[in-house]
Design an enzyme around this catalytic site. Sequence first.
Site, PDB file in Angstrom:
ATOM      1  N   GLU A 142       2.150   1.630  -9.864  1.00 48.72           N
ATOM      2  CA  GLU A 142       3.527   1.907 -10.056  1.00 48.72           C
ATOM      3  C   GLU A 142       4.777   1.687 -10.544  1.00 48.72           C
ATOM      4  OE1 GLU A 142       3.737  -2.211  -8.047  1.00 48.72           O
ATOM      5  OE2 GLU A 142       1.677  -1.371  -8.569  1.00 48.72           O
ATOM      6  N   HIS A 163       0.600  -2.710 -12.911  1.00 49.70           N
ATOM      7  CA  HIS A 163       0.841  -2.289 -11.490  1.00 49.70           C
ATOM      8  C   HIS A 163       1.023  -0.955 -12.623  1.00 49.70           C
ATOM      9  CE1 HIS A 163       2.851  -5.515  -9.675  1.00 49.70           C
ATOM     10  NE2 HIS A 163       2.565  -6.086 -10.066  1.00 49.70           N
ATOM     11  N   CYS A 165      -2.261  -5.982  -7.924  1.00 52.45           N
ATOM     12  CA  CYS A 165      -1.586  -7.896  -7.959  1.00 52.45           C
ATOM     13  C   CYS A 165      -2.027  -8.209  -7.043  1.00 52.45           C
ATOM     14  CB  CYS A 165       0.031  -7.642  -8.813  1.00 52.45           C
ATOM     15  SG  CYS A 165       0.405  -9.156  -9.686  1.00 52.45           S
TER      16      CYS A 165
END
Length: 217
Positions: free
Chosen positions: A196, A194, A86
């Site tokens: 994660e 994302h 990002c």
Amino acid sequence: MKSAVLVFPGSNCDRDMAVALETVTGKKPEMVWHGDSALPDVDIIALPGGFSYGDYLRSGAMAARSHIISEVIKAADKGVKILGVCNGFQVLTEIGLLPGALMRNQNIEFICKDVPLIVAQNRSVFTSAYEENETITIPVAHHDGNFFADEATLDSLENEDRIAFRYGENINGSTRDIAGILNASGNVLGMMPHPERAIDPIHGGTDGLKLFEGLLG
């Protein structure tokens, strides 16, 4: 495997990234402040999402001029794995480790939702745990995720097999549905979604876990 996570003023996904890296590697990553002048000896450096410097001027522009960035560039040149997610992707384009630019979303709105991604290739360390053309679901949260590059650059990315992920549905206007790209050496990945945030079932899915597991190979 040892890792480090950069922290800029305005970062808001640095802890998420640290949790993901610790979950997979079993070791807490070093948290490196943007004003530091040295990096620890690590195998992977992560530039997390967020809004570094409040996206002042443009996303990633101020973070790209932080003291630590020169060391990140040196590490990339030595083959250290660099993951920018990002805002981290935006920074990587600003410092020239990746081509192109991330512009305002086509609909001029902030987008925050789970999206389908297509694994465009699985020959990089970041995508090796996936199947080629596999469709995965990863969250996005961005206002400036519209990837743009000139036609010659886009053709090079295609011909050199450097497109890592494409959107299954083009949510932001990104050229050629690009969601993530690699550098020429394959050790730097920038992506807007994302991974994660998709490593634990309690968060709604684990499709991001394989990206981090691939780094152990």
